[in-house]
Design a protein around this motif. Structure first.
Motif, PDB file in Angstrom:
ATOM      1  N   MET A  14      34.057  39.517  34.683  1.00 30.51           N
ATOM      2  CA  MET A  14      33.410  40.930  34.306  1.00 30.51           C
ATOM      3  C   MET A  14      34.331  41.778  34.186  1.00 30.51           C
ATOM      4  O   MET A  14      34.463  42.617  33.110  1.00 30.51           O
ATOM      5  N   THR A  15      35.740  41.952  34.794  1.00 31.21           N
ATOM      6  CA  THR A  15      36.718  43.040  34.684  1.00 31.21           C
ATOM      7  C   THR A  15      37.522  42.608  33.404  1.00 31.21           C
ATOM      8  O   THR A  15      38.271  43.547  32.527  1.00 31.21           O
ATOM      9  N   ARG A  16      37.355  41.155  32.733  1.00 31.61           N
ATOM     10  CA  ARG A  16      38.100  41.003  31.607  1.00 31.61           C
ATOM     11  C   ARG A  16      36.904  40.867  30.335  1.00 31.61           C
ATOM     12  O   ARG A  16      37.245  40.391  29.229  1.00 31.61           O
ATOM     13  N   GLN A  17      35.814  41.400  30.450  1.00 32.66           N
ATOM     14  CA  GLN A  17      34.706  41.324  29.669  1.00 32.66           C
ATOM     15  C   GLN A  17      34.649  39.986  29.188  1.00 32.66           C
ATOM     16  O   GLN A  17      34.346  39.613  28.107  1.00 32.66           O
ATOM     17  N   GLY A  18      34.419  39.117  29.993  1.00 32.39           N
ATOM     18  CA  GLY A  18      34.305  37.488  29.733  1.00 32.39           C
ATOM     19  C   GLY A  18      33.146  36.957  30.656  1.00 32.39           C
ATOM     20  O   GLY A  18      33.372  35.809  31.067  1.00 32.39           O
ATOM     21  N   GLU A  19      31.955  37.832  30.689  1.00 34.79           N
ATOM     22  CA  GLU A  19      30.713  37.074  31.495  1.00 34.79           C
ATOM     23  C   GLU A  19      30.194  35.853  30.745  1.00 34.79           C
ATOM     24  O   GLU A  19      29.411  35.271  31.633  1.00 34.79           O
ATOM     25  N   ASP A  20      30.487  35.972  29.605  1.00 41.40           N
ATOM     26  CA  ASP A  20      29.804  34.719  28.914  1.00 41.40           C
ATOM     27  C   ASP A  20      30.124  33.282  29.527  1.00 41.40           C
ATOM     28  O   ASP A  20      31.448  33.070  29.335  1.00 41.40           O
ATOM     29  N   GLY A  21      29.665  32.260  29.841  1.00 41.05           N
ATOM     30  CA  GLY A  21      29.942  30.922  30.153  1.00 41.05           C
ATOM     31  C   GLY A  21      29.869  30.460  31.807  1.00 41.05           C
ATOM     32  O   GLY A  21      29.189  31.227  32.291  1.00 41.05           O
ATOM     33  N   PHE A  22      30.493  29.535  32.009  1.00 43.27           N
ATOM     34  CA  PHE A  22      30.111  28.692  33.124  1.00 43.27           C
ATOM     35  C   PHE A  22      31.134  27.832  33.490  1.00 43.27           C
ATOM     36  O   PHE A  22      32.021  27.153  32.600  1.00 43.27           O
ATOM     37  N   PRO A  41      27.747  30.506  36.749  1.00 47.52           N
ATOM     38  CA  PRO A  41      28.032  31.253  35.814  1.00 47.52           C
ATOM     39  C   PRO A  41      29.323  32.505  35.994  1.00 47.52           C
ATOM     40  O   PRO A  41      29.027  32.942  36.997  1.00 47.52           O
ATOM     41  N   PHE A  42      29.894  32.827  34.751  1.00 48.60           N
ATOM     42  CA  PHE A  42      31.092  33.820  35.004  1.00 48.60           C
ATOM     43  C   PHE A  42      30.239  35.199  35.057  1.00 48.60           C
ATOM     44  O   PHE A  42      31.120  36.221  35.421  1.00 48.60           O
ATOM     45  N   ALA A  43      29.012  35.338  34.787  1.00 47.26           N
ATOM     46  CA  ALA A  43      28.396  36.572  34.928  1.00 47.26           C
ATOM     47  C   ALA A  43      28.219  37.011  36.235  1.00 47.26           C
ATOM     48  O   ALA A  43      28.005  37.962  36.768  1.00 47.26           O
ATOM     49  N   ALA A  44      28.650  36.145  37.271  1.00 41.49           N
ATOM     50  CA  ALA A  44      28.674  36.175  38.688  1.00 41.49           C
ATOM     51  C   ALA A  44      30.101  36.438  39.099  1.00 41.49           C
ATOM     52  O   ALA A  44      30.229  36.457  40.528  1.00 41.49           O
ATOM     53  N   ASN A  45      31.076  36.284  38.368  1.00 39.21           N
ATOM     54  CA  ASN A  45      32.375  36.257  38.781  1.00 39.21           C
ATOM     55  C   ASN A  45      33.134  37.728  38.380  1.00 39.21           C
ATOM     56  O   ASN A  45      33.036  38.154  37.436  1.00 39.21           O
ATOM     57  N   GLY A  46      33.596  38.286  39.543  1.00 44.56           N
ATOM     58  CA  GLY A  46      34.216  39.666  39.287  1.00 44.56           C
ATOM     59  C   GLY A  46      35.173  39.619  38.446  1.00 44.56           C
ATOM     60  O   GLY A  46      35.415  40.651  37.391  1.00 44.56           O
ATOM     61  N   ARG A  47      36.142  38.848  38.239  1.00 44.64           N
ATOM     62  CA  ARG A  47      37.425  38.919  37.314  1.00 44.64           C
ATOM     63  C   ARG A  47      36.789  38.431  36.006  1.00 44.64           C
ATOM     64  O   ARG A  47      37.366  39.175  35.117  1.00 44.64           O
ATOM     65  N   VAL A  76      33.113  26.683  29.922  1.00 43.69           N
ATOM     66  CA  VAL A  76      33.028  27.288  28.756  1.00 43.69           C
ATOM     67  C   VAL A  76      33.179  29.014  29.049  1.00 43.69           C
ATOM     68  O   VAL A  76      32.511  29.155  29.977  1.00 43.69           O
ATOM     69  N   GLY A  77      34.379  29.587  28.558  1.00 45.91           N
ATOM     70  CA  GLY A  77      34.661  30.940  28.966  1.00 45.91           C
ATOM     71  C   GLY A  77      35.866  31.430  28.347  1.00 45.91           C
ATOM     72  O   GLY A  77      36.800  30.753  27.846  1.00 45.91           O
ATOM     73  N   GLN A  78      36.114  32.557  28.619  1.00 46.11           N
ATOM     74  CA  GLN A  78      37.370  33.266  28.284  1.00 46.11           C
ATOM     75  C   GLN A  78      38.581  32.896  29.220  1.00 46.11           C
ATOM     76  O   GLN A  78      38.186  32.990  30.210  1.00 46.11           O
ATOM     77  N   GLY A  79      39.296  32.381  28.451  1.00 43.01           N
ATOM     78  CA  GLY A  79      40.739  31.839  29.191  1.00 43.01           C
ATOM     79  C   GLY A  79      40.331  30.483  29.953  1.00 43.01           C
ATOM     80  O   GLY A  79      41.301  30.282  30.697  1.00 43.01           O
ATOM     81  N   VAL A  80      39.375  29.723  29.749  1.00 40.22           N
ATOM     82  CA  VAL A  80      39.127  28.526  30.947  1.00 40.22           C
ATOM     83  C   VAL A  80      40.059  27.427  30.398  1.00 40.22           C
ATOM     84  O   VAL A  80      40.077  26.545  31.266  1.00 40.22           O
TER      85      VAL A  80
END
Length: 465
Positions: A387-395, A379-385, A413-417
């Motif tokens: 989180m800093t882009r406000q893009g925690e939704d997805g995986f 999950p992107f909720a566990a990815n630091g980058r 699925v996620g911001q900028g994937v």
């Protein structure tokens, strides 16, 4: 009547056609390309490029609107924004124009002769082109059909007036106050979300039980959540029936069989695309069909010797990069090289918010193909980058064979994937195993680390979850 002869004739200067012609020219093949409109085809002129420009403008406007509403967690405060869509469209048109010129310049550099006009087959080796200066006859040893596709028109919702296709949607000078979107596939979702961000009240009408039905439900869940945040109403299991008498509403049969009327300034119909096989004189030559499409083999050869077909006119997936790859391959075959076509590693991207990427087989397809599989999801909720882009939704999700760990499919699925799609395609193309991805050092902090972590998860030892 003018006559010219060439080794290779390409009909259509979309992504597949112009790439085919450029590569053939580079290889010293005497090449002519015929195009009725502007170079670049649907993708460049009224598809991929202009839609991404509109989506970007919508994202920027939505960000500023949230800042103005005092909802920005970064602490940025601005005045309420306004939008001049006509200016946005002018900016978009400028990008398209520059790219048009770029394609034309590349064709010229490759010594490809361009003929402007509509081509019609006389026979398998001869084409007539109606140009501004008269009829041009072109005789060729080899012909490539790259005529592309067009939006599907519903008989009860013909294009015109308030009923528009994606082409007209990308040229609007004002944001509609109320927009009904018929069709919940990737085009409908991309444009529907963009217009919602620009201030339109959007209602999506989809006949199937859910939107983005070509993707699995887990992958689309973050997109559905975002639709709710944007205030987009989704009517699934509903069928559009036509326009109201006054033309200011869409008539719909809801999932429970009731009739409903949806007020709409514009009705955007996005129910798919059809191959452009009419008007080219294809009745003068005998080509086998696969349904509506031209049937091809693994070298894009049709049923007639010396005639190839590439891109949307040959079927799914209707993707510009598929057409480009086919075009390059055919040019090299014509030049005497040995090539064949394999579509397993083609990434497909849906530029919704958040974005979707798929490459290779889905988990269900992988099970059917290989039996026992391993799945790793990070999950992107566990990815630091993220989180800093406000893009925690997805995986990111990796699907592999259980016995030898060969990667069969990758989804995200996620911001900028969308920018991860190349890595996904490369892994499949190179025959990567889970250990190859897990053992490749991924830069920190990036969202790409999610790819490595997903492989580690499938192997049983993810580090950050």
């Amino acid at each position: 009547m003018k006559e010219i002869s060439c080794k290779l004739l390409v009909i259509g200067a979309g992504p597949g056609g112009y790439v085919c012609a450029i590569r053939a020219g580079q290889l010293g093949v005497d090449t002519v390309i015929v195009e009725f409109g502007k170079p670049g085809g649907t993708c460049l002129n009224v598809g991929c490029i202009p839609s991404k420009a509109l989506i970007h403008a919508a994202e920027e406007f939505d960000k500023v609107a949230h800042m103005a509403g005092g909802k920005d967690p970064l602490g940025i405060k601005v005045a309420a924004p306004t939008l001049d869509l006509a200016t946005t469209i002018t900016w978009k048109d400028g990008i398209v124009s520059r790219l048009n010129s770029g394609v034309a310049g590349l064709l010229k550099k490759a010594k490809v002769k361009t003929v402007q006009g509509w081509a019609t087959f006389r026979d398998g080796k001869t084409v007539e082109v109606e140009t501004e200066t008269g009829t041009q006859v072109i005789r060729a040893e080899t012909v490539v059909i790259a005529t592309g596709s067009a939006p599907v028109e519903l008989p009860f919702l013909p294009f015109g007036g308030p009923v528009i296709s994606s082409t007209e949607a990308l040229a609007l000078s004002e944001v509609p106050k109320k927009l009904a979107v018929v069709g919940g596939g990737y085009i409908g979702l991309e444009l529907g979300m963009a217009f919602a961000k620009l201030g339109a009240k959007v209602i999506l009408v989809e006949a199937l039980p859910r939107v983005l039905a070509q993707y699995d439900a887990e992958l689309t869940r973050p997109v559905l959540k975002r639709l709710g945040e944007l205030g987009v109403e989704v009517m699934s299991g509903a069928k559009a029936k036509g326009l109201s008498t006054r033309g200011d509403a869409l008539l719909v049969e809801t999932a429970d069989g009731k009739n409903a009327k949806i007020a709409a300034d514009k009705v955007l119909v996005t129910v798919g695309r059809k191959p452009l096989t009419e008007g080219w004189g294809l009745d003068q030559i005998d080509l086998d069909r696969a349904g509506r499409f031209i049937r091809i083999d693994d070298q894009c050869r049709t049923s007639m010797r010396g005639i190839y077909a590439i891109g949307d006119v040959t079927g799914e997936p209707m993707l510009a990069h598929r057409a480009m790859a086919q075009g390059e391959m055919v040019a090299e075959i014509v030049a005497g090289h040995k090539r064949s076509w394999d579509k397993r590693a083609i990434p497909a991207i849906c530029f919704t918010d958040p974005e979707l990427v798929t490459a290779g087989l889905s988990p269900e397809e992988a099970k059917a193909f290989a039996g026992e599989i391993k799945i790793g999801q990070f999950p992107f909720a566990a990815n630091g980058r993220a989180m800093t882009r406000q893009g925690e939704d997805g995986f990111v999700r990796v699907v592999a064979r259980a016995d030898n760990h060969l990667v069969l499919g990758i989804q995200a699925v996620g911001q900028g994937v969308s920018e991860l799609s190349t890595a996904f395609g490369l892994a499949l193309e190179m025959g990567a195993r889970l250990e190859d991805i897990a053992g490749t050092i991924h830069a920190h902090p990036t969202q790409g680390e999610g790819f490595q972590e997903a492989a580690l998860k499938a192997l049983g030892h993810a580090l950050h979850i």
